[in-house]
Design a protein around this motif. Sequence first.
Motif, PDB file in Angstrom:
ATOM      1  N   UNK A   1      21.181 -38.628 -37.270  1.00 51.01           N
ATOM      2  CA  UNK A   1      20.020 -38.103 -36.527  1.00 51.01           C
ATOM      3  C   UNK A   1      18.940 -37.600 -37.478  1.00 51.01           C
ATOM      4  N   UNK A   2      19.365 -36.893 -38.522  1.00 48.99           N
ATOM      5  CA  UNK A   2      18.420 -36.382 -39.513  1.00 48.99           C
ATOM      6  C   UNK A   2      17.711 -37.526 -40.221  1.00 48.99           C
ATOM      7  N   UNK A   3      18.456 -38.590 -40.538  1.00 51.65           N
ATOM      8  CA  UNK A   3      17.896 -39.754 -41.229  1.00 51.65           C
ATOM      9  C   UNK A   3      16.809 -40.412 -40.369  1.00 51.65           C
ATOM     10  N   UNK A   4      17.074 -40.551 -39.078  1.00 52.10           N
ATOM     11  CA  UNK A   4      16.090 -41.153 -38.164  1.00 52.10           C
ATOM     12  C   UNK A   4      14.847 -40.285 -38.044  1.00 52.10           C
ATOM     13  N   UNK A   5      15.034 -38.964 -38.004  1.00 51.67           N
ATOM     14  CA  UNK A   5      13.883 -38.056 -37.953  1.00 51.67           C
ATOM     15  C   UNK A   5      13.074 -38.140 -39.242  1.00 51.67           C
TER      16      UNK A   5
ATOM     17  N   UNK B   1       6.441 -42.074 -50.835  1.00 49.31           N
ATOM     18  CA  UNK B   1       6.704 -42.208 -49.398  1.00 49.31           C
ATOM     19  C   UNK B   1       7.418 -43.515 -49.076  1.00 49.31           C
ATOM     20  N   UNK B   2       7.000 -44.583 -49.721  1.00 44.81           N
ATOM     21  CA  UNK B   2       7.627 -45.881 -49.463  1.00 44.81           C
ATOM     22  C   UNK B   2       9.078 -45.862 -49.944  1.00 44.81           C
ATOM     23  N   UNK B   3       9.332 -45.283 -51.111  1.00 44.69           N
ATOM     24  CA  UNK B   3      10.710 -45.167 -51.599  1.00 44.69           C
ATOM     25  C   UNK B   3      11.560 -44.305 -50.674  1.00 44.69           C
ATOM     26  N   UNK B   4      11.000 -43.198 -50.200  1.00 47.25           N
ATOM     27  CA  UNK B   4      11.729 -42.315 -49.299  1.00 47.25           C
ATOM     28  C   UNK B   4      12.036 -43.022 -47.981  1.00 47.25           C
ATOM     29  N   UNK B   5      11.070 -43.786 -47.474  1.00 46.64           N
ATOM     30  CA  UNK B   5      11.296 -44.552 -46.245  1.00 46.64           C
ATOM     31  C   UNK B   5      12.434 -45.549 -46.450  1.00 46.64           C
ATOM     32  N   UNK B   6      12.422 -46.234 -47.584  1.00 47.76           N
ATOM     33  CA  UNK B   6      13.472 -47.214 -47.868  1.00 47.76           C
ATOM     34  C   UNK B   6      14.839 -46.545 -48.003  1.00 47.76           C
ATOM     35  N   UNK B   7      14.896 -45.413 -48.694  1.00 52.96           N
ATOM     36  CA  UNK B   7      16.156 -44.691 -48.843  1.00 52.96           C
ATOM     37  C   UNK B   7      16.677 -44.203 -47.496  1.00 52.96           C
ATOM     38  N   UNK B   8      15.788 -43.714 -46.644  1.00 44.99           N
ATOM     39  CA  UNK B   8      16.199 -43.250 -45.315  1.00 44.99           C
ATOM     40  C   UNK B   8      16.702 -44.417 -44.465  1.00 44.99           C
ATOM     41  N   UNK B   9      16.069 -45.571 -44.602  1.00 54.00           N
ATOM     42  CA  UNK B   9      16.514 -46.762 -43.864  1.00 54.00           C
ATOM     43  C   UNK B   9      17.913 -47.179 -44.306  1.00 54.00           C
ATOM     44  N   UNK B  10      18.121 -47.256 -45.606  1.00 53.50           N
ATOM     45  CA  UNK B  10      19.438 -47.637 -46.125  1.00 53.50           C
ATOM     46  C   UNK B  10      20.482 -46.577 -45.751  1.00 53.50           C
ATOM     47  N   UNK B  11      20.123 -45.303 -45.853  1.00 57.68           N
ATOM     48  CA  UNK B  11      21.051 -44.240 -45.462  1.00 57.68           C
ATOM     49  C   UNK B  11      21.465 -44.358 -44.009  1.00 57.68           C
ATOM     50  N   UNK B  12      20.505 -44.668 -43.137  1.00 56.95           N
ATOM     51  CA  UNK B  12      20.825 -44.851 -41.717  1.00 56.95           C
ATOM     52  C   UNK B  12      21.756 -46.025 -41.494  1.00 56.95           C
ATOM     53  N   UNK B  13      21.542 -47.096 -42.232  1.00 58.24           N
ATOM     54  CA  UNK B  13      22.410 -48.275 -42.102  1.00 58.24           C
ATOM     55  C   UNK B  13      23.829 -47.977 -42.593  1.00 58.24           C
ATOM     56  N   UNK B  14      23.940 -47.263 -43.706  1.00 52.18           N
ATOM     57  CA  UNK B  14      25.262 -46.895 -44.233  1.00 52.18           C
ATOM     58  C   UNK B  14      26.003 -46.021 -43.224  1.00 52.18           C
ATOM     59  N   UNK B  15      25.303 -45.025 -42.674  1.00 55.57           N
ATOM     60  CA  UNK B  15      25.936 -44.129 -41.712  1.00 55.57           C
ATOM     61  C   UNK B  15      26.326 -44.871 -40.431  1.00 55.57           C
ATOM     62  N   UNK B  16      25.454 -45.736 -39.943  1.00 63.29           N
ATOM     63  CA  UNK B  16      25.774 -46.516 -38.730  1.00 63.29           C
ATOM     64  C   UNK B  16      26.999 -47.395 -38.958  1.00 63.29           C
ATOM     65  N   UNK B  17      27.040 -48.036 -40.100  1.00 61.55           N
ATOM     66  CA  UNK B  17      28.171 -48.895 -40.428  1.00 61.55           C
ATOM     67  C   UNK B  17      29.457 -48.078 -40.543  1.00 61.55           C
TER      68      UNK B  17
ATOM     69  N   UNK C   1      22.502 -34.969 -48.487  1.00 62.94           N
ATOM     70  CA  UNK C   1      22.988 -35.284 -47.138  1.00 62.94           C
ATOM     71  C   UNK C   1      23.904 -36.496 -47.161  1.00 62.94           C
ATOM     72  N   UNK C   2      23.504 -37.540 -47.875  1.00 68.92           N
ATOM     73  CA  UNK C   2      24.328 -38.748 -47.943  1.00 68.92           C
ATOM     74  C   UNK C   2      25.642 -38.475 -48.669  1.00 68.92           C
ATOM     75  N   UNK C   3      25.626 -37.681 -49.729  1.00 70.56           N
ATOM     76  CA  UNK C   3      26.864 -37.395 -50.443  1.00 70.56           C
ATOM     77  C   UNK C   3      27.834 -36.628 -49.545  1.00 70.56           C
ATOM     78  N   UNK C   4      27.315 -35.643 -48.810  1.00 75.59           N
ATOM     79  CA  UNK C   4      28.182 -34.825 -47.951  1.00 75.59           C
ATOM     80  C   UNK C   4      28.667 -35.602 -46.727  1.00 75.59           C
ATOM     81  N   UNK C   5      27.811 -36.430 -46.138  1.00 74.80           N
ATOM     82  CA  UNK C   5      28.164 -37.114 -44.888  1.00 74.80           C
ATOM     83  C   UNK C   5      28.789 -38.489 -45.097  1.00 74.80           C
ATOM     84  N   UNK C   6      28.385 -39.201 -46.136  1.00 73.75           N
ATOM     85  CA  UNK C   6      28.846 -40.582 -46.309  1.00 73.75           C
ATOM     86  C   UNK C   6      29.427 -40.826 -47.690  1.00 73.75           C
ATOM     87  N   UNK C   7      29.984 -39.782 -48.266  1.00 68.53           N
ATOM     88  CA  UNK C   7      30.628 -39.934 -49.569  1.00 68.53           C
ATOM     89  C   UNK C   7      31.968 -40.632 -49.416  1.00 68.53           C
TER      90      UNK C   7
END
Length: 132
Positions: free
Chosen positions: A26-30, A48-64, A7-13
């Motif tokens: 939206x997917x990242x927040x869900x 789970x903790x790694x996935x949460x961290x990756x989703x948080x960083x992904x959301x920040x990259x997309x927001x930025x 998802x990150x490669x396709x949307x924020x590459x």
Amino acid sequence: RSELQTTMWKAAGIVRHADAMLPALSWMRALQSDVEDLAAVHGPSTQLIELRNLATVGGLVLSSALSRKESRGGHYCLDYPETLPAECRSTIIASPVKKKSTAVSQTLFSSGSGGRKRGELSLTRSVWWEEE
């Protein structure tokens, strides 16, 4: 994790488009919400903790990326193909200073007594907001 990477490669590459970034955000927040729910039910795990961290960083990259209205550096935005000198600014996201800031933390799970001993895991959700 693999779906998040795709998802990150396709949307924020390197080449970006808002039509891909908005649904990805939206997917990242869900995903963040789903991970917190899983941890609350089954307890935290390294995955789970790694996935949460990756989703948080992904959301920040997309927001930025969505907030920048130009193409700059190695990131080309199809919506804004030009580099605008007036848009040259730091990439750090900062909100204006408000009168009151509040933070609330909630421990969703802890595998120990709370003394933070080696090998114990805990998952905490923190919420922070500003009020005028």
